[in-house]
Design a protein around this motif. Structure first.
Motif, PDB file in Angstrom:
ATOM      1  N   TYR A 118       0.432  -7.330  30.457  1.00  0.00           N
ATOM      2  CA  TYR A 118       1.259  -6.590  31.399  1.00  0.00           C
ATOM      3  C   TYR A 118       0.706  -5.319  31.610  1.00  0.00           C
ATOM      4  CZ  TYR A 118       4.625  -4.820  34.543  1.00  0.00           C
ATOM      5  OH  TYR A 118       6.072  -4.561  35.481  1.00  0.00           O
ATOM      6  N   TYR A 119       0.292  -4.033  30.577  1.00  0.00           N
ATOM      7  CA  TYR A 119      -0.057  -2.894  31.101  1.00  0.00           C
ATOM      8  C   TYR A 119      -1.625  -3.083  30.520  1.00  0.00           C
ATOM      9  CZ  TYR A 119       5.547  -1.964  30.833  1.00  0.00           C
ATOM     10  OH  TYR A 119       6.671  -1.319  30.704  1.00  0.00           O
ATOM     11  N   GLN A 120      -2.259  -3.468  29.953  1.00  0.00           N
ATOM     12  CA  GLN A 120      -3.482  -3.509  29.155  1.00  0.00           C
ATOM     13  C   GLN A 120      -4.914  -4.764  30.146  1.00  0.00           C
ATOM     14  OE1 GLN A 120      -2.872  -4.224  24.962  1.00  0.00           O
ATOM     15  NE2 GLN A 120      -3.957  -2.477  25.032  1.00  0.00           N
ATOM     16  N   ALA A 123      -3.257  -5.073  34.188  1.00  0.00           N
ATOM     17  CA  ALA A 123      -2.831  -3.940  34.704  1.00  0.00           C
ATOM     18  C   ALA A 123      -3.103  -3.622  36.509  1.00  0.00           C
ATOM     19  CB  ALA A 123      -2.801  -2.660  33.735  1.00  0.00           C
ATOM     20  N   ARG A 130       1.753 -11.039  39.448  1.00  0.00           N
ATOM     21  CA  ARG A 130       2.124 -10.736  37.600  1.00  0.00           C
ATOM     22  C   ARG A 130       3.261 -11.605  37.373  1.00  0.00           C
ATOM     23  NH1 ARG A 130       2.026  -4.232  35.924  1.00  0.00           N
ATOM     24  NH2 ARG A 130       1.843  -4.271  37.807  1.00  0.00           N
TER      25      ARG A 130
END
Length: 162
Positions: A118-120, A123, A130
């Motif tokens: 989700y963040y990497q 992103a 997502r």
């Protein structure tokens, strides 16, 4: 995780010729060292994949029994496991406290690596996309390496404070 390579296979002769022209003009090839790394890696690929699979299957058994884990996604072969934790707090706790497993974006090495897509890796994907794909802040992706599987399980346990 030393290199990235691949092949292109196509039935269409015209398409093959177009790619070959592109290949000739851009030099789209591995350099000598990467080629050597690829050949060296292929020699042990079978034994590494078998061990990745064996280790991952043990870790999956643990994750499926863990009450803090909501869902485990594992095809049954290979070393890649995706799983959802029930609480976002546990995600941070796990990522901040693993000692044997490395928190990193690169996956597929001989060492175990964990990432939060989700963040990497995802992103830059639109939030709605997502969500459609199930890529949430509670989804983790674990590339299981060649370490002792009980050591990996113990690392997850201690990271979660169990």
């Amino acid at each position: 995780n030393d290199l990235l390579g691949g092949i292109l296979v196509c039935k269409d002769q015209e398409l093959a010729e177009q790619y070959f022209e592109y290949y000739i003009t851009t030099g789209d090839t591995l350099d000598s060292f990467d080629s050597w790394l690829l050949l060296r890696s292929l020699k042990t690929l079978d034994v590494r994949v078998r061990q990745h699979t064996k280790n991952a299957q043990e870790v999956v058994k643990y994750l499926k029994r863990n009450p803090r884990v909501e869902k485990v996604l594992y095809p049954g072969k290979g070393g890649m496991i995706s799983f959802y934790l029930k609480a976002e707090d546990d995600v941070a706790r796990l990522l901040d406290n693993v000692k044997l497993i490395t928190f990193a974006e690169s996956l597929g090495g001989i060492e175990s690596l964990i990432t939060i897509p989700y963040y990497q890796t995802h992103a830059d994907v639109e939030l709605a996309q997502r969500q459609r794909l199930g890529i949430t802040p509670r989804l983790l992706r674990l590339s299981v390496g060649l370490e002792n599987p009980q050591d990996l399980i113990n690392d997850i346990k201690q990271a979660l404070g169990e």
